[in-house]
Design an enzyme around this catalytic site. Structure first.
Site, PDB file in Angstrom:
ATOM      1  CB  SER A  11      44.365  49.067  38.738  1.00  0.00           C
ATOM      2  OG  SER A  11      43.176  49.150  37.960  1.00  0.00           O
ATOM      3  CB  ALA A  44      32.408  44.404  45.206  1.00  0.00           C
ATOM      4  CD  GLU A 112      26.724  39.036  50.744  1.00  0.00           C
ATOM      5  OE1 GLU A 112      27.281  38.286  49.931  1.00  0.00           O
ATOM      6  OE2 GLU A 112      26.873  40.264  50.746  1.00  0.00           O
ATOM      7  CG  HIS A 228      25.200  37.243  41.424  1.00  0.00           C
ATOM      8  ND1 HIS A 228      23.883  37.529  41.712  1.00  0.00           N
ATOM      9  CD2 HIS A 228      25.906  37.571  42.521  1.00  0.00           C
ATOM     10  CE1 HIS A 228      23.818  38.022  42.942  1.00  0.00           C
ATOM     11  NE2 HIS A 228      25.028  38.058  43.453  1.00  0.00           N
ATOM     12  NE  ARG A 274      26.821  34.624  45.099  1.00  0.00           N
ATOM     13  CZ  ARG A 274      27.713  35.594  45.116  1.00  0.00           C
ATOM     14  NH1 ARG A 274      28.765  35.541  44.327  1.00  0.00           N
ATOM     15  NH2 ARG A 274      27.562  36.619  45.922  1.00  0.00           N
ATOM     16  CG  HIS A 335      29.112  37.118  39.757  1.00  0.00           C
ATOM     17  ND1 HIS A 335      28.974  38.484  39.649  1.00  0.00           N
ATOM     18  CD2 HIS A 335      29.424  36.866  41.063  1.00  0.00           C
ATOM     19  CE1 HIS A 335      29.180  39.041  40.842  1.00  0.00           C
ATOM     20  NE2 HIS A 335      29.468  38.083  41.704  1.00  0.00           N
ATOM     21  NE  ARG A 370      33.092  34.608  44.290  1.00  0.00           N
ATOM     22  CZ  ARG A 370      32.487  35.756  44.605  1.00  0.00           C
ATOM     23  NH1 ARG A 370      32.716  36.332  45.766  1.00  0.00           N
ATOM     24  NH2 ARG A 370      31.655  36.326  43.767  1.00  0.00           N
TER      25      ARG A 370
HETATM   26  C1  LIG Z   1      28.866  43.341  40.171  1.00  0.00           C
HETATM   27  C2  LIG Z   1      29.810  42.578  41.064  1.00  0.00           C
HETATM   28  C3  LIG Z   1      29.580  42.520  42.431  1.00  0.00           C
HETATM   29  C4  LIG Z   1      30.461  41.812  43.261  1.00  0.00           C
HETATM   30  N1  LIG Z   1      30.261  41.813  44.616  1.00  0.00           N
HETATM   31  C5  LIG Z   1      31.183  41.222  45.427  1.00  0.00           C
HETATM   32  C6  LIG Z   1      31.077  41.310  46.844  1.00  0.00           C
HETATM   33  O1  LIG Z   1      30.175  41.947  47.380  1.00  0.00           O
HETATM   34  N2  LIG Z   1      32.029  40.675  47.592  1.00  0.00           N
HETATM   35  C7  LIG Z   1      33.061  39.960  47.042  1.00  0.00           C
HETATM   36  O2  LIG Z   1      33.887  39.398  47.768  1.00  0.00           O
HETATM   37  N3  LIG Z   1      33.183  39.883  45.694  1.00  0.00           N
HETATM   38  C8  LIG Z   1      32.286  40.498  44.889  1.00  0.00           C
HETATM   39  N4  LIG Z   1      32.435  40.426  43.528  1.00  0.00           N
HETATM   40  C9  LIG Z   1      33.618  39.751  42.977  1.00  0.00           C
HETATM   41  C10 LIG Z   1      34.836  40.652  43.157  1.00  0.00           C
HETATM   42  O3  LIG Z   1      34.456  41.997  43.020  1.00  0.00           O
HETATM   43  C11 LIG Z   1      35.918  40.352  42.138  1.00  0.00           C
HETATM   44  O4  LIG Z   1      36.131  38.984  42.020  1.00  0.00           O
HETATM   45  C12 LIG Z   1      37.229  40.998  42.575  1.00  0.00           C
HETATM   46  O5  LIG Z   1      37.012  42.369  42.795  1.00  0.00           O
HETATM   47  C13 LIG Z   1      38.305  40.783  41.539  1.00  0.00           C
HETATM   48  O6  LIG Z   1      39.392  41.602  41.860  1.00  0.00           O
HETATM   49  P1  LIG Z   1      40.698  41.537  40.974  1.00  0.00           P
HETATM   50  O7  LIG Z   1      41.648  42.499  41.574  1.00  0.00           O
HETATM   51  O8  LIG Z   1      41.118  40.135  40.814  1.00  0.00           O
HETATM   52  O9  LIG Z   1      40.209  42.018  39.514  1.00  0.00           O
HETATM   53  P2  LIG Z   1      39.459  43.402  38.973  1.00  0.00           P
HETATM   54  O10 LIG Z   1      39.018  44.166  40.154  1.00  0.00           O
HETATM   55  O11 LIG Z   1      38.485  42.971  38.014  1.00  0.00           O
HETATM   56  O12 LIG Z   1      40.670  44.137  38.282  1.00  0.00           O
HETATM   57  C14 LIG Z   1      41.212  43.640  37.072  1.00  0.00           C
HETATM   58  C15 LIG Z   1      42.271  44.599  36.572  1.00  0.00           C
HETATM   59  O13 LIG Z   1      43.021  43.976  35.531  1.00  0.00           O
HETATM   60  C16 LIG Z   1      43.229  44.891  34.471  1.00  0.00           C
HETATM   61  N5  LIG Z   1      43.473  44.149  33.228  1.00  0.00           N
HETATM   62  C17 LIG Z   1      42.743  43.141  32.693  1.00  0.00           C
HETATM   63  N6  LIG Z   1      43.305  42.718  31.550  1.00  0.00           N
HETATM   64  C18 LIG Z   1      44.413  43.469  31.348  1.00  0.00           C
HETATM   65  C19 LIG Z   1      45.406  43.533  30.330  1.00  0.00           C
HETATM   66  N7  LIG Z   1      45.400  42.709  29.262  1.00  0.00           N
HETATM   67  N8  LIG Z   1      46.378  44.463  30.428  1.00  0.00           N
HETATM   68  C20 LIG Z   1      46.419  45.321  31.489  1.00  0.00           C
HETATM   69  N9  LIG Z   1      45.517  45.293  32.486  1.00  0.00           N
HETATM   70  C21 LIG Z   1      44.530  44.385  32.416  1.00  0.00           C
HETATM   71  C22 LIG Z   1      41.952  45.713  34.462  1.00  0.00           C
HETATM   72  O14 LIG Z   1      42.157  46.931  33.771  1.00  0.00           O
HETATM   73  C23 LIG Z   1      41.735  45.894  35.974  1.00  0.00           C
HETATM   74  O15 LIG Z   1      42.529  46.963  36.425  1.00  0.00           O
HETATM   75  C24 LIG Z   1      31.568  41.133  42.694  1.00  0.00           C
HETATM   76  C25 LIG Z   1      31.793  41.185  41.320  1.00  0.00           C
HETATM   77  C26 LIG Z   1      30.935  41.908  40.505  1.00  0.00           C
HETATM   78  C27 LIG Z   1      31.207  41.958  39.025  1.00  0.00           C
END
Ligand SMILES: Cc1cc2nc3c(=O)[nH]c(=O)nc-3n(C[C@H](O)[C@H](O)[C@H](O)COP(=O)(O)OP(=O)(O)OC[C@H]3O[C@@H](n4cnc5c(N)ncnc54)[C@H](O)[C@@H]3O)c2cc1C
Length: 510
Positions: A11, A44, A112, A228, A274, A335, A370
């Site tokens: 999600s 993020a 950045e 990070h 990074r 990270h 990245r």
């Molecule tokens: C502290 C921090 C700051 C960041 N800042 C930035 C930024 O400023 N700009 C940028 O571009 N990126 C940034 N990033 C990176 C970026 O936020 C993430 O790479 C990106 O949001 C990932 O999105 P996603 O939808 O792939 O996964 P997520 O947003 O991590 O979502 C993963 C989903 O998968 C679900 N899930 C996992 N395993 C299972 C399972 N077995 N069964 C059911 N559901 C599961 C989880 O419940 C969750 O809903 C940052 C990351 C962090 C940690």
């Protein structure tokens, strides 16, 4: 047999953008392991990279992305990313997200690391939280989308080489359930938890990589784990990232005496890519025999900066740090997974019916490292592309014909403690041997430990299944993918740095 048109696992930004796009025509089910909001996306801070206004250009964004990726980016995918950025931002705005703007109406673009121009659109330092609130609201309002929280997916269901759905455990119920769909999207996020420390949520245990690998999907570039450079050093407290945007606003890396140490090592200084900054910090920490280095923003600090970085300011104050007077202690942390499940421009994997997006996918845009703020952008661009492809082409032929075996949980407090210990040992092993600086002996040791653990009686079957067993097994499988990829890349490149090997940055960093 429970069915839907499109099953989305995850999600975060990738899962929800895909769900919203598909919901124009299809019945969508989103399953996630925690609450809808519990994602890395919500953490993020910095924002989303997008060349939206002159004098910036998509071509300049392209060049910066390619350079950060150390020659391993897929140029076609990068071009797609940077030229679709405007459309991605407009899509988010159409959902109600309001990016910060200057009094003259232009976007307030932040600078950045490794970007030649300020090109990061943001909602001050809580971009991810605002983004998630916007998408979650849109998803909850959409009649074609059903959300299932606290569902832990343990296996994908394959029939005759096609992915036809997934099995999962819901809430506290002990029996597994199955959900069938012609399209399954893996958007399960990153794997920071296979290391410690990490900036990631507790849920980022690499499940998507493990599920895909078990199903026979092709994965690529798993060795490129981005660290990070600046997690707040506050042992025993919840991890907290000090966004790169603070360095963009003038913060300099320094030692405990306030002496800068990276300026002489790279022309971009504290804003170098990074991987380079993280290695430089590790070396400085070793030299100073210190658990951290520092960020110095004292000279530039102002009420305007305090308002812009309100989340960072609040957390620093909680720690007794006044950024206008004190140095901010920081250290590198696991990270981001630059690699993942190999996909094309439409999110398709090599398994019919299985798609991947977000941090789970390897679209080719990150190469070996990245570029900051390209991750949220990638999630939006490629999830939109995958969804629009399905709206155009229709759903793949679905031939699920029966439900497979159902599993049941056998929770046992004592055995669970053992799984927790294995998790801690794994994190230690990965951080020591498969971290920022690696060597062949360490990689071999890590591989041997992880392989033997995975093949021990504890993990080799679905007997005595518990939630912790499923999670730790996903972690071990993902860790093995990382280690094996690292072992097969003999020379240093980007986020994969091998000790004692000659590489093109060694002259400035040793
Ligand atoms: C502290 C921090 C700051 C960041 N800042 C930035 C930024 O400023 N700009 C940028 O571009 N990126 C940034 N990033 C990176 C970026 O936020 C993430 O790479 C990106 O949001 C990932 O999105 P996603 O939808 O792939 O996964 P997520 O947003 O991590 O979502 C993963 C989903 O998968 C679900 N899930 C996992 N395993 C299972 C399972 N077995 N069964 C059911 N559901 C599961 C989880 O419940 C969750 O809903 C940052 C990351 C962090 C940690």
């Amino acid at each position: 047999m429970e069915k839907c048109d499109v099953l989305v696992i995850g999600s975060g930004v990738a899962g929800l953008v895909f769900a919203l796009t598909c919901a124009e025509k299809y019945q969508v089910r989103v399953v996630c392991k925690g609450t809808l909001m519990q994602t890395n996306t919500a953490l993020a801070q910095g924002g989303i990279a997008a060349a939206l206004e002159i004098p910036d250009s998509p071509e300049s964004h392209f060049q910066d992305t390619i350079e950060a990726g150390n020659g391993l980016c897929d140029e076609e995918a990068v071009r797609f990313l940077v030229y679709q950025a405007g459309e991605a931002i407009r899509f988010l705005e159409s959902q109600g997200l309001k990016f910060a703007r200057l009094p003259n109406g232009h976007y307030d673009m932040a600078l950045e690391g490794a970007h030649r121009k300020p090109r990061v659109v943001h909602v001050r330092d809580h971009t991810g939280k605002s983004l998630m609130e916007t998408l979650a609201h849109a998803v909850r309002e959409n009649r074609n989308i059903q959300v299932e929280e606290f569902c832990l997916v343990d296996h994908l269901i394959l029939q005759k080489g096609q992915c036809v759905g997934a099995s999962f455990f819901r809430g506290n119920t002990p029996g597994s359930e199955q959900l069938f769909a012609p399209v399954t999207m893996l958007a399960a996020g990153g794997a920071g938890q296979v290391y410690s420390p990490t900036s990631n949520t507790i849920l980022s245990t690499g499940d998507g990589f493990s599920l895909a690998d078990e199903a026979g999907a092709e994965l690529k570039h798993m060795e490129f784990v981005q660290f990070h450079p600046t997690l707040l050093y506050s042992p025993g407290k919840a991890p907290f990232l000090i966004s790169e945007a603070l360095r963009g606003a003038g913060a300099k890396l320094c030692d405990k005496h306030g002496r800068p140490f990276i300026e002489k090592q790279h022309p971009m200084g504290s804003l170098a890519p990074r991987d380079i900054v993280s290695r430089s910090i590790i070396r400085q920490m070793k030299k100073d025999e210190s658990p951290c280095v520092y960020l110095d923003i004292r000279e530039k600090w102002s009420p305007k900066l305090a308002a812009h970085f309100s989340t960072i300011t609040a957390r620093c104050r909680e720690e007794g740090i006044d950024p206008g007077k004190d140095l901010i202690p920081v250290y590198p942390a696991a990270h981001y997974m630059c690699g993942g499940i190999l996909t094309d421009l439409f999110g398709q994997t090599n398994i019919p019916g299985l798609f991947a997006s977000g941090e789970n996918a390897c679209t080719g845009v990150h190469g070996a490292n990245r570029l900051a703020s390209n991750s949220l952008l990638e999630g939006v661009v490629f999830s939109r592309s995958a969804g629009e492809h399905l709206l155009r082409e229709g759903l793949p032929f679905h031939r699920a014909y029966h439900s497979g075996p159902f599993l049941s949980l056998n929770e046992d407090e004592f055995v669970d403690k053992v799984y927790c210990q294995i998790k801690e040992k794994l994190q230690k092993t990965m951080s020591t041997h498969v971290g920022i600086i690696r060597n062949e002996k360490g990689l071999r040791e890590a591989e041997s430990y992880i392989y033997s653990m995975l093949h021990s009686h504890l993990f080799s079957s679905d007997h005595h299944l518990s939630r912790n067993k499923i999670k730790v097994r996903h972690m071990l499988r993902t860790a093995l993918l990382i280690v094996r990829a690292a072992m097969s890349r003999k020379t240093s490149c980007g986020a994969h740095f091998m000790e004692m090997k000659k590489n093109h940055h060694s002259e400035v960093l040793t």
